[in-house]
Motif scaffolding. Sequence first.
Motif, PDB file in Angstrom:
ATOM      1  N   GLU A 128       8.722  48.796  61.330  1.00 40.34           N
ATOM      2  CA  GLU A 128       7.546  47.963  61.138  1.00 40.34           C
ATOM      3  C   GLU A 128       7.867  46.844  60.156  1.00 40.34           C
ATOM      4  OE1 GLU A 128       3.966  50.071  60.165  1.00 40.34           O
ATOM      5  OE2 GLU A 128       4.563  51.796  61.371  1.00 40.34           O
ATOM      6  N   ARG A 129       7.105  45.763  60.250  1.00 34.60           N
ATOM      7  CA  ARG A 129       7.242  44.657  59.309  1.00 34.60           C
ATOM      8  C   ARG A 129       6.176  44.786  58.230  1.00 34.60           C
ATOM      9  NH1 ARG A 129       7.487  41.197  64.077  1.00 34.60           N
ATOM     10  NH2 ARG A 129       9.658  40.992  64.647  1.00 34.60           N
ATOM     11  N   MET A 130       6.545  44.337  57.045  1.00 39.11           N
ATOM     12  CA  MET A 130       5.593  44.303  55.939  1.00 39.11           C
ATOM     13  C   MET A 130       5.597  42.905  55.342  1.00 39.11           C
ATOM     14  SD  MET A 130       6.294  47.902  53.906  1.00 39.11           S
ATOM     15  CE  MET A 130       4.922  47.692  52.801  1.00 39.11           C
ATOM     16  N   TYR A 131       4.417  42.441  54.955  1.00 38.36           N
ATOM     17  CA  TYR A 131       4.300  41.149  54.288  1.00 38.36           C
ATOM     18  C   TYR A 131       4.767  41.279  52.846  1.00 38.36           C
ATOM     19  CZ  TYR A 131       1.367  39.693  58.188  1.00 38.36           C
ATOM     20  OH  TYR A 131       0.885  39.386  59.436  1.00 38.36           O
ATOM     21  N   ALA A 132       5.253  40.172  52.282  1.00 39.19           N
ATOM     22  CA  ALA A 132       5.699  40.153  50.887  1.00 39.19           C
ATOM     23  C   ALA A 132       4.581  40.618  49.958  1.00 39.19           C
ATOM     24  CB  ALA A 132       6.180  38.763  50.496  1.00 39.19           C
ATOM     25  N   ALA A 133       3.349  40.206  50.235  1.00 41.46           N
ATOM     26  CA  ALA A 133       2.214  40.587  49.390  1.00 41.46           C
ATOM     27  C   ALA A 133       2.021  42.100  49.375  1.00 41.46           C
ATOM     28  CB  ALA A 133       0.941  39.903  49.872  1.00 41.46           C
ATOM     29  N   SER A 144       5.139  39.303  41.577  1.00 41.30           N
ATOM     30  CA  SER A 144       4.465  38.178  42.212  1.00 41.30           C
ATOM     31  C   SER A 144       5.000  38.057  43.640  1.00 41.30           C
ATOM     32  CB  SER A 144       4.705  36.873  41.438  1.00 41.30           C
ATOM     33  OG  SER A 144       5.910  36.268  41.805  1.00 41.30           O
ATOM     34  N   GLU A 145       4.112  37.674  44.528  1.00 42.34           N
ATOM     35  CA  GLU A 145       4.492  37.556  45.941  1.00 42.34           C
ATOM     36  C   GLU A 145       5.617  36.536  46.127  1.00 42.34           C
ATOM     37  OE1 GLU A 145       2.552  36.189  50.213  1.00 42.34           O
ATOM     38  OE2 GLU A 145       1.225  36.643  48.528  1.00 42.34           O
ATOM     39  N   SER A 146       5.539  35.405  45.423  1.00 44.69           N
ATOM     40  CA  SER A 146       6.553  34.368  45.597  1.00 44.69           C
ATOM     41  C   SER A 146       7.917  34.820  45.050  1.00 44.69           C
ATOM     42  CB  SER A 146       6.112  33.056  44.950  1.00 44.69           C
ATOM     43  OG  SER A 146       5.926  33.229  43.564  1.00 44.69           O
ATOM     44  N   TYR A 147       7.917  35.534  43.944  1.00 45.56           N
ATOM     45  CA  TYR A 147       9.184  36.020  43.380  1.00 45.56           C
ATOM     46  C   TYR A 147       9.811  37.066  44.311  1.00 45.56           C
ATOM     47  CZ  TYR A 147      12.615  37.521  39.936  1.00 45.56           C
ATOM     48  OH  TYR A 147      13.781  37.811  39.286  1.00 45.56           O
ATOM     49  N   LEU A 148       8.970  37.957  44.823  1.00 50.50           N
ATOM     50  CA  LEU A 148       9.483  38.970  45.743  1.00 50.50           C
ATOM     51  C   LEU A 148      10.008  38.319  47.022  1.00 50.50           C
ATOM     52  CD1 LEU A 148       9.081  42.421  46.126  1.00 50.50           C
ATOM     53  CD2 LEU A 148       8.275  41.300  48.195  1.00 50.50           C
ATOM     54  N   ALA A 149       9.302  37.317  47.530  1.00 50.22           N
ATOM     55  CA  ALA A 149       9.754  36.618  48.746  1.00 50.22           C
ATOM     56  C   ALA A 149      11.116  35.960  48.514  1.00 50.22           C
ATOM     57  CB  ALA A 149       8.724  35.589  49.186  1.00 50.22           C
ATOM     58  N   LYS A 150      11.299  35.373  47.353  1.00 45.37           N
ATOM     59  CA  LYS A 150      12.586  34.756  47.028  1.00 45.37           C
ATOM     60  C   LYS A 150      13.683  35.823  46.965  1.00 45.37           C
ATOM     61  CE  LYS A 150      14.890  31.941  43.577  1.00 45.37           C
ATOM     62  NZ  LYS A 150      14.824  31.270  42.299  1.00 45.37           N
ATOM     63  N   THR A 151      13.371  36.939  46.366  1.00 49.09           N
ATOM     64  CA  THR A 151      14.325  38.056  46.291  1.00 49.09           C
ATOM     65  C   THR A 151      14.675  38.545  47.693  1.00 49.09           C
ATOM     66  OG1 THR A 151      13.441  38.711  44.140  1.00 49.09           O
ATOM     67  CG2 THR A 151      14.659  40.382  45.360  1.00 49.09           C
ATOM     68  N   PHE A 152      13.676  38.644  48.545  1.00 47.05           N
ATOM     69  CA  PHE A 152      13.909  39.140  49.904  1.00 47.05           C
ATOM     70  C   PHE A 152      14.654  38.127  50.772  1.00 47.05           C
ATOM     71  CE2 PHE A 152      12.121  43.010  48.992  1.00 47.05           C
ATOM     72  CZ  PHE A 152      11.982  43.818  50.115  1.00 47.05           C
ATOM     73  N   GLN A 153      14.584  36.849  50.416  1.00 47.21           N
ATOM     74  CA  GLN A 153      15.408  35.851  51.117  1.00 47.21           C
ATOM     75  C   GLN A 153      16.885  36.175  50.925  1.00 47.21           C
ATOM     76  OE1 GLN A 153      14.254  32.050  49.540  1.00 47.21           O
ATOM     77  NE2 GLN A 153      12.524  31.835  50.940  1.00 47.21           N
ATOM     78  N   SER A 154      17.239  36.596  49.713  1.00 48.67           N
ATOM     79  CA  SER A 154      18.628  36.989  49.440  1.00 48.67           C
ATOM     80  C   SER A 154      19.010  38.223  50.250  1.00 48.67           C
ATOM     81  CB  SER A 154      18.828  37.261  47.949  1.00 48.67           C
ATOM     82  OG  SER A 154      18.617  36.091  47.200  1.00 48.67           O
ATOM     83  N   LEU A 155      18.087  39.170  50.384  1.00 47.31           N
ATOM     84  CA  LEU A 155      18.362  40.372  51.182  1.00 47.31           C
ATOM     85  C   LEU A 155      18.521  40.013  52.655  1.00 47.31           C
ATOM     86  CD1 LEU A 155      15.859  42.948  49.604  1.00 47.31           C
ATOM     87  CD2 LEU A 155      18.318  42.709  49.157  1.00 47.31           C
ATOM     88  N   ALA A 156      17.725  39.074  53.129  1.00 52.22           N
ATOM     89  CA  ALA A 156      17.829  38.631  54.529  1.00 52.22           C
ATOM     90  C   ALA A 156      19.160  37.914  54.757  1.00 52.22           C
ATOM     91  CB  ALA A 156      16.654  37.719  54.889  1.00 52.22           C
ATOM     92  N   VAL A 183      17.729  42.884  55.482  1.00 48.58           N
ATOM     93  CA  VAL A 183      16.394  42.864  56.075  1.00 48.58           C
ATOM     94  C   VAL A 183      16.324  41.700  57.056  1.00 48.58           C
ATOM     95  CG1 VAL A 183      15.243  43.882  54.049  1.00 48.58           C
ATOM     96  CG2 VAL A 183      15.350  41.396  54.280  1.00 48.58           C
ATOM     97  N   THR A 184      15.331  41.764  57.926  1.00 46.52           N
ATOM     98  CA  THR A 184      15.034  40.634  58.793  1.00 46.52           C
ATOM     99  C   THR A 184      13.729  40.027  58.310  1.00 46.52           C
ATOM    100  OG1 THR A 184      13.848  42.017  60.380  1.00 46.52           O
ATOM    101  CG2 THR A 184      16.199  41.624  60.800  1.00 46.52           C
ATOM    102  N   GLY A 197       4.457  38.255  61.345  1.00 49.80           N
ATOM    103  CA  GLY A 197       5.756  38.262  60.691  1.00 49.80           C
ATOM    104  C   GLY A 197       5.841  39.278  59.580  1.00 49.80           C
ATOM    105  N   GLY A 198       6.783  39.045  58.715  1.00 49.51           N
ATOM    106  CA  GLY A 198       7.007  39.925  57.585  1.00 49.51           C
ATOM    107  C   GLY A 198       8.471  40.322  57.503  1.00 49.51           C
ATOM    108  N   TYR A 199       8.731  41.316  56.696  1.00 50.33           N
ATOM    109  CA  TYR A 199      10.090  41.807  56.494  1.00 50.33           C
ATOM    110  C   TYR A 199      10.238  43.186  57.116  1.00 50.33           C
ATOM    111  CZ  TYR A 199      10.302  38.108  53.041  1.00 50.33           C
ATOM    112  OH  TYR A 199      10.269  36.888  52.420  1.00 50.33           O
ATOM    113  N   ALA A 200      11.435  43.446  57.647  1.00 50.56           N
ATOM    114  CA  ALA A 200      11.764  44.759  58.203  1.00 50.56           C
ATOM    115  C   ALA A 200      13.219  45.050  57.851  1.00 50.56           C
ATOM    116  CB  ALA A 200      11.577  44.772  59.716  1.00 50.56           C
ATOM    117  N   LEU A 201      13.555  46.304  57.863  1.00 52.62           N
ATOM    118  CA  LEU A 201      14.941  46.689  57.609  1.00 52.62           C
ATOM    119  C   LEU A 201      15.825  46.207  58.748  1.00 52.62           C
ATOM    120  CD1 LEU A 201      14.291  50.331  56.405  1.00 52.62           C
ATOM    121  CD2 LEU A 201      15.136  48.446  54.995  1.00 52.62           C
ATOM    122  N   ALA A 202      16.985  45.684  58.410  1.00 53.54           N
ATOM    123  CA  ALA A 202      17.932  45.234  59.431  1.00 53.54           C
ATOM    124  C   ALA A 202      18.882  46.349  59.834  1.00 53.54           C
ATOM    125  CB  ALA A 202      18.740  44.041  58.919  1.00 53.54           C
ATOM    126  N   ARG A 203      18.999  47.345  58.980  1.00 56.33           N
ATOM    127  CA  ARG A 203      19.877  48.491  59.240  1.00 56.33           C
ATOM    128  C   ARG A 203      19.189  49.763  58.759  1.00 56.33           C
ATOM    129  NH1 ARG A 203      24.530  46.083  55.849  1.00 56.33           N
ATOM    130  NH2 ARG A 203      24.642  48.210  55.101  1.00 56.33           N
TER     131      ARG A 203
END
Length: 160
Positions: free
Chosen positions: A23-28, A37-49, A54-55, A62-68
């Motif tokens: 499943e996908r989850m929103y940064a919020a 903060s949602e924006s800080y977490l989103a920036k962190t998750f950009q690095s993970l993507a 993550v995807t 949309g949202g984030y999901a595990l890539a593996r």
Amino acid sequence: MFISQAVGYALHGLTSLSRAPGERMYAADIARPIGASESYLAKTFQSLAHAGLVTSVRGMKGGYALARSTGEITVREVIEAIEGPSPSSRACCFFRNQTDRDCPHCPVMGVMNRSYRQALQELDTVTIEQLTESVFRRQVSEPEGAAVLADALTDSAGLE
């Protein structure tokens, strides 16, 4: 070894995603329970993507999901996705600004490099799956989550 706030948020976020596989989850929704903060977490998750952990999909569905699989993602990978690759050389001289190449027989640098390599090898053996099991086996409340995740990381890595 110091774990930055961004790495902590990344580890928390990945354990949250592991509870909803596929499943996908929103940064919020990831940020709110951990007080990020949602924006800080989103920036962190950009690095993970970018690291392929993550995807990310934009938009209403949309949202984030595990890539593996969480059993395939190590804590070291998360640290390196956020902080960058492990340096082969750190400043060694506490008296001058040199590196271990400038000062190859520095006793302090030798000890620091060995312990850093050992810590990274240990973190290569700890997976997000193990962290998730350890954290949620304890059935903690959300405000205690940060301390429990840190304890779980220490327990799982055998760094007590």
